[in-house]
Design a protein around this motif. Sequence first.
Motif, PDB file in Angstrom:
ATOM      1  N   ALA A  61      12.261  12.217   4.139  1.00  0.00           N
ATOM      2  CA  ALA A  61      13.085  11.757   3.131  1.00  0.00           C
ATOM      3  C   ALA A  61      11.967  11.746   2.056  1.00  0.00           C
ATOM      4  O   ALA A  61      10.825  12.051   1.918  1.00  0.00           O
ATOM      5  N   ARG A  62      12.212  11.385   0.862  1.00  0.00           N
ATOM      6  CA  ARG A  62      12.008  11.668  -0.766  1.00  0.00           C
ATOM      7  C   ARG A  62      11.159  10.125  -0.896  1.00  0.00           C
ATOM      8  O   ARG A  62      11.484   9.309   0.259  1.00  0.00           O
ATOM      9  N   GLN A  63       9.426   9.866  -0.987  1.00  0.00           N
ATOM     10  CA  GLN A  63       8.808   8.991  -0.678  1.00  0.00           C
ATOM     11  C   GLN A  63       9.636   8.025  -1.076  1.00  0.00           C
ATOM     12  O   GLN A  63       9.984   7.953  -2.614  1.00  0.00           O
ATOM     13  N   GLU A  64       9.387   6.778  -0.558  1.00  0.00           N
ATOM     14  CA  GLU A  64       9.693   5.380  -1.611  1.00  0.00           C
ATOM     15  C   GLU A  64       8.628   4.438  -1.479  1.00  0.00           C
ATOM     16  O   GLU A  64       7.478   5.178  -1.723  1.00  0.00           O
ATOM     17  N   SER A  65       9.047   3.916  -2.678  1.00  0.00           N
ATOM     18  CA  SER A  65       8.127   2.972  -3.059  1.00  0.00           C
ATOM     19  C   SER A  65       7.417   1.831  -2.569  1.00  0.00           C
ATOM     20  O   SER A  65       8.208   1.381  -2.516  1.00  0.00           O
ATOM     21  N   PHE A  66       6.457   1.371  -2.021  1.00  0.00           N
ATOM     22  CA  PHE A  66       6.129   0.686  -1.531  1.00  0.00           C
ATOM     23  C   PHE A  66       5.001  -0.384  -2.361  1.00  0.00           C
ATOM     24  O   PHE A  66       4.126   0.513  -3.150  1.00  0.00           O
ATOM     25  N   THR A  67       4.618  -1.912  -1.787  1.00  0.00           N
ATOM     26  CA  THR A  67       3.791  -2.294  -2.260  1.00  0.00           C
ATOM     27  C   THR A  67       1.855  -2.201  -1.028  1.00  0.00           C
ATOM     28  O   THR A  67       2.777  -2.917   0.103  1.00  0.00           O
ATOM     29  N   SER A  68       1.631  -2.146  -1.062  1.00  0.00           N
ATOM     30  CA  SER A  68       0.329  -2.677  -0.200  1.00  0.00           C
ATOM     31  C   SER A  68      -0.044  -3.784  -0.430  1.00  0.00           C
ATOM     32  O   SER A  68      -0.540  -4.632  -1.367  1.00  0.00           O
ATOM     33  N   ILE A  69      -0.111  -4.610   0.431  1.00  0.00           N
ATOM     34  CA  ILE A  69      -0.295  -5.973   0.435  1.00  0.00           C
ATOM     35  C   ILE A  69      -1.853  -6.143   1.324  1.00  0.00           C
ATOM     36  O   ILE A  69      -1.423  -5.459   2.310  1.00  0.00           O
ATOM     37  N   PRO A  70      -2.605  -6.207   0.354  1.00  0.00           N
ATOM     38  CA  PRO A  70      -4.113  -6.328   1.902  1.00  0.00           C
ATOM     39  C   PRO A  70      -4.113  -8.038   2.087  1.00  0.00           C
ATOM     40  O   PRO A  70      -4.334  -9.170   1.509  1.00  0.00           O
ATOM     41  N   VAL A  71      -4.216  -7.359   3.471  1.00  0.00           N
ATOM     42  CA  VAL A  71      -4.502  -9.169   4.051  1.00  0.00           C
ATOM     43  C   VAL A  71      -6.540  -9.086   5.051  1.00  0.00           C
ATOM     44  O   VAL A  71      -6.099  -8.322   6.165  1.00  0.00           O
ATOM     45  N   LEU A  91      -0.837  -3.502   4.391  1.00  0.00           N
ATOM     46  CA  LEU A  91       0.580  -4.010   4.700  1.00  0.00           C
ATOM     47  C   LEU A  91       1.581  -2.865   3.924  1.00  0.00           C
ATOM     48  O   LEU A  91       1.718  -4.062   2.783  1.00  0.00           O
ATOM     49  N   ALA A  92       1.947  -2.232   4.289  1.00  0.00           N
ATOM     50  CA  ALA A  92       2.294  -1.167   3.201  1.00  0.00           C
ATOM     51  C   ALA A  92       4.888  -1.469   3.718  1.00  0.00           C
ATOM     52  O   ALA A  92       4.653  -2.346   4.506  1.00  0.00           O
ATOM     53  N   VAL A  93       5.231  -2.525   2.029  1.00  0.00           N
ATOM     54  CA  VAL A  93       6.511  -3.290   2.656  1.00  0.00           C
ATOM     55  C   VAL A  93       7.044  -2.724   1.699  1.00  0.00           C
ATOM     56  O   VAL A  93       7.146  -2.249   0.058  1.00  0.00           O
ATOM     57  N   HIS A  94       8.082  -2.692   1.764  1.00  0.00           N
ATOM     58  CA  HIS A  94       9.515  -2.700   0.316  1.00  0.00           C
ATOM     59  C   HIS A  94       9.169  -3.560  -0.416  1.00  0.00           C
ATOM     60  O   HIS A  94       8.558  -4.401  -0.340  1.00  0.00           O
ATOM     61  N   ASP A  95       9.233  -2.856  -1.253  1.00  0.00           N
ATOM     62  CA  ASP A  95       8.872  -4.072  -3.161  1.00  0.00           C
ATOM     63  C   ASP A  95       9.680  -5.123  -2.675  1.00  0.00           C
ATOM     64  O   ASP A  95       9.455  -6.330  -3.552  1.00  0.00           O
ATOM     65  N   ASP A  96      11.577  -4.869  -2.963  1.00  0.00           N
ATOM     66  CA  ASP A  96      11.569  -6.310  -3.000  1.00  0.00           C
ATOM     67  C   ASP A  96      11.418  -6.851  -1.420  1.00  0.00           C
ATOM     68  O   ASP A  96      12.256  -8.159  -1.438  1.00  0.00           O
ATOM     69  N   ALA A  97      10.844  -6.514  -0.879  1.00  0.00           N
ATOM     70  CA  ALA A  97      10.120  -7.148   0.167  1.00  0.00           C
ATOM     71  C   ALA A  97       9.429  -8.160   0.387  1.00  0.00           C
ATOM     72  O   ALA A  97       8.424  -9.070   1.139  1.00  0.00           O
ATOM     73  N   VAL A  98       8.076  -7.904  -1.338  1.00  0.00           N
ATOM     74  CA  VAL A  98       6.847  -8.359  -1.519  1.00  0.00           C
ATOM     75  C   VAL A  98       7.019  -9.987  -1.569  1.00  0.00           C
ATOM     76  O   VAL A  98       6.113 -10.816  -0.549  1.00  0.00           O
ATOM     77  N   PRO A  99       8.404 -10.981  -1.814  1.00  0.00           N
ATOM     78  CA  PRO A  99       8.291 -12.331  -1.824  1.00  0.00           C
ATOM     79  C   PRO A  99       7.990 -12.259  -0.194  1.00  0.00           C
ATOM     80  O   PRO A  99       7.024 -13.498  -0.280  1.00  0.00           O
ATOM     81  N   ALA A 100       8.922 -12.210   0.052  1.00  0.00           N
ATOM     82  CA  ALA A 100       9.649 -13.191   1.836  1.00  0.00           C
ATOM     83  C   ALA A 100       7.667 -12.897   2.291  1.00  0.00           C
ATOM     84  O   ALA A 100       7.478 -13.799   3.164  1.00  0.00           O
TER      85      ALA A 100
END
Length: 360
Positions: free
Chosen positions: A286-296, A337-346
């Motif tokens: 699929a088209r590459q989606e935009s994820f945000t990476s959160i370093p833990v 951890l790469a997650v969907h942008d809208d999952a970042v706050p949770a």
Amino acid sequence: MSEGLFRRVLVIGTGLMGTSTALALHRSGAEVLLEDLDAGNLRVAVSLGAGTPFSGASPDPEPDLVVVGVPPAVLGNVVADALERFPTSPVTDVGSVKAAALADVERLAPDAVERYVGSHPMAGSEQSGPLAARADIFDGRAWAITPHPRSRDDAIAVVEQLARTCGAFPVRLSPSEHDEAVALVSHVPQVAASVVAGLLTTAAEGHLMLAGQGIRDVTRIAAGDPKLWTQILSANATPVARLLHEAASDLQRFALTLEKLEPEELRDALERGGTGVRRLPGKHGARQESFTSIPVLLQDQPGELARLFADVGGAGVNIEDVRMDHSPGTPAGLVELAVHDDAVPALLAALERHGWTVHG
Ligand SMILES: NC(=O)c1ccc[n+]([C@@H]2O[C@H](COP(=O)([O-])OP(=O)(O)OC[C@H]3O[C@@H](n4cnc5c(N)ncnc54)[C@H](O)[C@@H]3O)[C@@H](O)[C@H]2O)c1
Ligand SMILES: O=C(O)C(=O)C[C@]1(C(=O)O)C=C[C@@H](O)C=C1
């Protein structure tokens, strides 16, 4: 075959790819027969639960499919031999280069070539042999299906079914188009990794201590089997050499730009790389989606990763990708951890609640 599933498949060559294919087929409920010139590799594949050794006696019924997973230099011979030994079975191979193998099969088995359809799973590892095999290696990956003008439709359908049964998605293209494509997306990257990793051979030990994730990402595949890669690159020499000349002139330009200190040109060249990497498809093609990476930050002790994943899962956040960075000599690691942008706050709330340290 019934309901699109395989009853009996023979896998010839029980190394990394053959055994992985056999494990995936076995997982689907198929009876898998195994054959290899190397008795040790065959024994390991059997002990991993990939199937049972093929006795050599003509099986009744003949296999729904024969899959050949041997090195590129002998592919054509082994496929032609299989077409002769099993006069009704479709035969495929999982080799990395398609036009050369087809030319050999056309020459060696001109009357049976209709039952041959080449294929190439775009998954693998820098390791070889059955011990590195995994049933899930193909999950979500592209699997090239490369029919030739005389391939029978039913044989093409069976090979596409193999890809799906193993968890991959089939992508149909001609053998020569395939070879052009993999020159770019697989063979030139292998050469580039070998060249960069080759520079490490003369580096000072102290400098290597600074190795982070960047050099590891760029060089992982350089650890691949040189014997296998010599065969792969030789079988696809023309398109690979053409792209290497192109890459060499780009590198030359990079060096000149640096020597003349031209920041504009340097930035243009770096931006071109970013544009290229964003063109790579994401999961399942699929088209590459935009994820945000959160370093833990993670302590280097048993169970930490499992605890982190459980905390994130408990917050209902899906991890799209994960990457670990081990710096030499430190008791902690960094997990991105790469997650969907809208999952970042949770995700951030869950990490804070459970006491994890987020970097940066
Ligand atoms: N390694 C990868 O990541 C990868 C990925 C996709 C495709 N491929 C292709 O898959 C094929 C196999 O690669 P691999 O990585 O599994 O190699 P491997 O070395 O792990 O396994 C090859 C196996 O073939 C056996 N073999 C050799 N000649 C034989 C013969 N005449 N008859 C029966 N068995 C024979 C060897 O004993 C060995 O067990 C190659 O053509 C390669 O181009 C490799
Ligand atoms: O992931 C890896 O280790 C691989 O090298 C796999 C890879 C690739 O280039 O993508 C390597 C060669 C194969 O022909 C197919 C897949």
